[in-house]
Motif scaffolding. Structure first.
Motif, PDB file in Angstrom:
ATOM      1  N   PHE A  40       1.233  60.541  84.037  1.00 54.12           N
ATOM      2  CA  PHE A  40       0.518  59.341  84.482  1.00 54.12           C
ATOM      3  C   PHE A  40      -0.227  59.592  85.791  1.00 54.12           C
ATOM      4  O   PHE A  40      -1.410  59.263  85.913  1.00 54.12           O
ATOM      5  CB  PHE A  40       1.508  58.180  84.626  1.00 54.12           C
ATOM      6  CG  PHE A  40       0.870  56.895  85.045  1.00 54.12           C
ATOM      7  CD1 PHE A  40       0.228  56.081  84.117  1.00 54.12           C
ATOM      8  CD2 PHE A  40       0.904  56.479  86.370  1.00 54.12           C
ATOM      9  CE1 PHE A  40      -0.366  54.888  84.497  1.00 54.12           C
ATOM     10  CE2 PHE A  40       0.312  55.290  86.764  1.00 54.12           C
ATOM     11  CZ  PHE A  40      -0.320  54.492  85.832  1.00 54.12           C
ATOM     12  N   ILE A  41       0.447  60.192  86.774  1.00 56.38           N
ATOM     13  CA  ILE A  41      -0.254  60.401  88.053  1.00 56.38           C
ATOM     14  C   ILE A  41      -1.289  61.519  87.960  1.00 56.38           C
ATOM     15  O   ILE A  41      -2.298  61.474  88.660  1.00 56.38           O
ATOM     16  CB  ILE A  41       0.711  60.622  89.240  1.00 56.38           C
ATOM     17  CG1 ILE A  41       1.539  61.883  89.093  1.00 56.38           C
ATOM     18  CG2 ILE A  41       1.570  59.400  89.467  1.00 56.38           C
ATOM     19  CD1 ILE A  41       2.272  62.283  90.368  1.00 56.38           C
ATOM     20  N   LEU A  42      -1.061  62.491  87.101  1.00 57.50           N
ATOM     21  CA  LEU A  42      -2.083  63.520  86.913  1.00 57.50           C
ATOM     22  C   LEU A  42      -3.341  62.930  86.286  1.00 57.50           C
ATOM     23  O   LEU A  42      -4.462  63.283  86.670  1.00 57.50           O
ATOM     24  CB  LEU A  42      -1.550  64.665  86.051  1.00 57.50           C
ATOM     25  CG  LEU A  42      -0.734  65.716  86.787  1.00 57.50           C
ATOM     26  CD1 LEU A  42      -0.066  66.661  85.804  1.00 57.50           C
ATOM     27  CD2 LEU A  42      -1.597  66.479  87.785  1.00 57.50           C
ATOM     28  N   LYS A  43      -3.170  62.029  85.341  1.00 60.69           N
ATOM     29  CA  LYS A  43      -4.327  61.367  84.724  1.00 60.69           C
ATOM     30  C   LYS A  43      -5.108  60.589  85.794  1.00 60.69           C
ATOM     31  O   LYS A  43      -6.333  60.656  85.852  1.00 60.69           O
ATOM     32  CB  LYS A  43      -3.858  60.427  83.610  1.00 60.69           C
ATOM     33  CG  LYS A  43      -4.973  59.695  82.911  1.00 60.69           C
ATOM     34  CD  LYS A  43      -4.433  58.787  81.821  1.00 60.69           C
ATOM     35  CE  LYS A  43      -5.560  57.971  81.229  1.00 60.69           C
ATOM     36  NZ  LYS A  43      -5.071  56.997  80.258  1.00 60.69           N
ATOM     37  N   ASN A  44      -4.381  59.876  86.639  1.00 63.07           N
ATOM     38  CA  ASN A  44      -5.045  59.125  87.716  1.00 63.07           C
ATOM     39  C   ASN A  44      -5.704  60.055  88.721  1.00 63.07           C
ATOM     40  O   ASN A  44      -6.803  59.767  89.205  1.00 63.07           O
ATOM     41  CB  ASN A  44      -4.049  58.203  88.426  1.00 63.07           C
ATOM     42  CG  ASN A  44      -3.699  57.000  87.586  1.00 63.07           C
ATOM     43  OD1 ASN A  44      -4.444  56.597  86.702  1.00 63.07           O
ATOM     44  ND2 ASN A  44      -2.541  56.421  87.866  1.00 63.07           N
ATOM     45  N   ALA A  45      -5.045  61.150  89.058  1.00 57.09           N
ATOM     46  CA  ALA A  45      -5.623  62.110  90.006  1.00 57.09           C
ATOM     47  C   ALA A  45      -6.932  62.675  89.471  1.00 57.09           C
ATOM     48  O   ALA A  45      -7.910  62.811  90.226  1.00 57.09           O
ATOM     49  CB  ALA A  45      -4.630  63.229  90.292  1.00 57.09           C
ATOM     50  N   ARG A  46      -6.952  62.992  88.210  1.00 53.79           N
ATOM     51  CA  ARG A  46      -8.196  63.508  87.605  1.00 53.79           C
ATOM     52  C   ARG A  46      -9.291  62.439  87.617  1.00 53.79           C
ATOM     53  O   ARG A  46     -10.442  62.720  87.950  1.00 53.79           O
ATOM     54  CB  ARG A  46      -7.939  63.980  86.180  1.00 53.79           C
ATOM     55  CG  ARG A  46      -7.116  65.267  86.154  1.00 53.79           C
ATOM     56  CD  ARG A  46      -6.964  65.804  84.776  1.00 53.79           C
ATOM     57  NE  ARG A  46      -8.275  66.312  84.336  1.00 53.79           N
ATOM     58  CZ  ARG A  46      -8.544  66.611  83.077  1.00 53.79           C
ATOM     59  NH1 ARG A  46      -7.650  66.446  82.137  1.00 53.79           N
ATOM     60  NH2 ARG A  46      -9.731  67.087  82.756  1.00 53.79           N
ATOM     61  N   ALA A  47      -8.940  61.214  87.266  1.00 53.95           N
ATOM     62  CA  ALA A  47      -9.926  60.127  87.229  1.00 53.95           C
ATOM     63  C   ALA A  47     -10.499  59.845  88.618  1.00 53.95           C
ATOM     64  O   ALA A  47     -11.658  59.453  88.745  1.00 53.95           O
ATOM     65  CB  ALA A  47      -9.298  58.856  86.654  1.00 53.95           C
ATOM     66  N   LEU A  48      -9.679  60.060  89.654  1.00 52.23           N
ATOM     67  CA  LEU A  48     -10.111  59.800  91.037  1.00 52.23           C
ATOM     68  C   LEU A  48     -10.588  61.057  91.753  1.00 52.23           C
ATOM     69  O   LEU A  48     -10.845  61.014  92.962  1.00 52.23           O
ATOM     70  CB  LEU A  48      -8.965  59.158  91.824  1.00 52.23           C
ATOM     71  CG  LEU A  48      -8.493  57.802  91.306  1.00 52.23           C
ATOM     72  CD1 LEU A  48      -7.193  57.386  92.002  1.00 52.23           C
ATOM     73  CD2 LEU A  48      -9.576  56.756  91.510  1.00 52.23           C
ATOM     74  N   SER A  49     -10.688  62.155  91.027  1.00 51.21           N
ATOM     75  CA  SER A  49     -11.101  63.447  91.584  1.00 51.21           C
ATOM     76  C   SER A  49     -10.234  63.870  92.768  1.00 51.21           C
ATOM     77  O   SER A  49     -10.725  64.393  93.762  1.00 51.21           O
ATOM     78  CB  SER A  49     -12.581  63.416  92.001  1.00 51.21           C
ATOM     79  OG  SER A  49     -13.384  63.137  90.886  1.00 51.21           O
ATOM     80  N   ARG A  50      -8.940  63.661  92.656  1.00 48.93           N
ATOM     81  CA  ARG A  50      -7.986  64.076  93.702  1.00 48.93           C
ATOM     82  C   ARG A  50      -7.564  65.513  93.439  1.00 48.93           C
ATOM     83  O   ARG A  50      -7.466  65.944  92.297  1.00 48.93           O
ATOM     84  CB  ARG A  50      -6.752  63.178  93.728  1.00 48.93           C
ATOM     85  CG  ARG A  50      -7.065  61.718  93.978  1.00 48.93           C
ATOM     86  CD  ARG A  50      -7.576  61.522  95.417  1.00 48.93           C
ATOM     87  NE  ARG A  50      -8.087  60.207  95.634  1.00 48.93           N
ATOM     88  CZ  ARG A  50      -7.400  59.200  96.146  1.00 48.93           C
ATOM     89  NH1 ARG A  50      -6.157  59.371  96.494  1.00 48.93           N
ATOM     90  NH2 ARG A  50      -7.972  58.029  96.312  1.00 48.93           N
ATOM     91  N   ASP A  51      -7.289  66.232  94.524  1.00 50.57           N
ATOM     92  CA  ASP A  51      -6.884  67.628  94.365  1.00 50.57           C
ATOM     93  C   ASP A  51      -5.392  67.849  94.647  1.00 50.57           C
ATOM     94  O   ASP A  51      -4.924  68.984  94.688  1.00 50.57           O
ATOM     95  CB  ASP A  51      -7.719  68.545  95.248  1.00 50.57           C
ATOM     96  CG  ASP A  51      -7.599  68.224  96.726  1.00 50.57           C
ATOM     97  OD1 ASP A  51      -6.867  67.281  97.090  1.00 50.57           O
ATOM     98  OD2 ASP A  51      -8.240  68.929  97.525  1.00 50.57           O
ATOM     99  N   GLU A  52      -4.644  66.744  94.831  1.00 52.92           N
ATOM    100  CA  GLU A  52      -3.217  66.881  95.082  1.00 52.92           C
ATOM    101  C   GLU A  52      -2.475  65.646  94.589  1.00 52.92           C
ATOM    102  O   GLU A  52      -2.987  64.533  94.680  1.00 52.92           O
ATOM    103  CB  GLU A  52      -2.934  67.080  96.570  1.00 52.92           C
ATOM    104  CG  GLU A  52      -1.458  67.299  96.878  1.00 52.92           C
ATOM    105  CD  GLU A  52      -1.187  67.614  98.336  1.00 52.92           C
ATOM    106  OE1 GLU A  52      -1.199  68.811  98.685  1.00 52.92           O
ATOM    107  OE2 GLU A  52      -0.994  66.660  99.111  1.00 52.92           O
ATOM    108  N   ILE A  53      -1.277  65.888  94.078  1.00 55.23           N
ATOM    109  CA  ILE A  53      -0.350  64.808  93.739  1.00 55.23           C
ATOM    110  C   ILE A  53       0.945  65.065  94.491  1.00 55.23           C
ATOM    111  O   ILE A  53       1.183  66.175  94.962  1.00 55.23           O
ATOM    112  CB  ILE A  53      -0.068  64.709  92.226  1.00 55.23           C
ATOM    113  CG1 ILE A  53       0.589  66.001  91.707  1.00 55.23           C
ATOM    114  CG2 ILE A  53      -1.338  64.360  91.456  1.00 55.23           C
ATOM    115  CD1 ILE A  53       1.179  65.891  90.309  1.00 55.23           C
ATOM    116  N   GLU A  54       1.780  64.036  94.592  1.00 56.27           N
ATOM    117  CA  GLU A  54       3.108  64.221  95.156  1.00 56.27           C
ATOM    118  C   GLU A  54       4.138  63.713  94.166  1.00 56.27           C
ATOM    119  O   GLU A  54       4.000  62.625  93.609  1.00 56.27           O
ATOM    120  CB  GLU A  54       3.273  63.495  96.477  1.00 56.27           C
ATOM    121  CG  GLU A  54       4.649  63.730  97.099  1.00 56.27           C
ATOM    122  CD  GLU A  54       4.845  63.081  98.450  1.00 56.27           C
ATOM    123  OE1 GLU A  54       6.018  63.068  98.900  1.00 56.27           O
ATOM    124  OE2 GLU A  54       3.873  62.594  99.042  1.00 56.27           O
TER     125      GLU A  54
END
Length: 174
Positions: A40-54
């Motif tokens: 779920f957070i990886l999908k959001n990170a990709r949609a928001l063009s984020r380069d890091e998750i925690e």
């Protein structure tokens, strides 16, 4: 960020436990649920063009009691994020009563930890009892020494009760 509450089971019986860990049947998160949260957070990170998750490991008990899910979730997060060019920061909230094997793994895989330590050993041991009613401060201090030796970043979390207030300055200094 996702915070995974891995278990309600605990290796301590703290007098002020907000979760009554150990007093009720322990529940553990299966790895499949952890994977779902990570996806779920990886999908959001990709949609928001984020380069890091925690991925934060926490619990209504001691998260390292559910070691297989903790390590499996970390491995899964790495395996899914790396091909996407996304870094994974992983943190842990712990009571610090850990084996050397677990300490070594934490130091080599996680990016930080929050360790519960109530200051002076006598104060800590008055409330943070082992399952068998023994002291836990020496185990926590061992973990902190190992983290220090490794240069591993951690913070301390003190729980202060009315009977400890007078000893708080000495505990902070300690």
């Amino acid at each position: 960020m996702v915070t995974l509450f891995l278990t309600t089971a605990c290796n301590l019986r703290c007098t002020y436990c907000y979760a009554a860990s150990g007093d009720t049947p322990g529940r553990t998160m299966p790895l499949s649920v952890a994977r779902y949260g990570i996806d779920f957070i990886l999908k959001n990170a990709r949609a928001l063009s984020r380069d890091e998750i925690e991925v934060a490991f926490h619990g209504g008990g001691e998260p390292t009691v559910n070691w297989a899910t903790l390590t499996g979730a970390w491995e899964y997060a790495q395996s899914q994020a790396t091909p996407l060019g996304i870094r994974v920061a992983s943190t842990l909230a712990t009571n610090g009563v850990l084996t050397d094997v677990k300490i070594d793994w934490i130091v080599s895989h996680l990016t930080g930890a929050s360790v519960s330590c109530d200051g002076l050993p006598a104060v800590h041991d008055a409330h943070r009892l082992t399952v068998h009613g023994g002291r836990s401060s020496e185990a926590v201090l061992h973990t902190l020494r190992r983290f220090d030796e490794a240069g591993f970043p951690y913070s301390l979390r003190l729980t202060v009760t009315h009977d400890q207030i007078s000893q708080l300055p000495a505990g902070v200094a300690f």
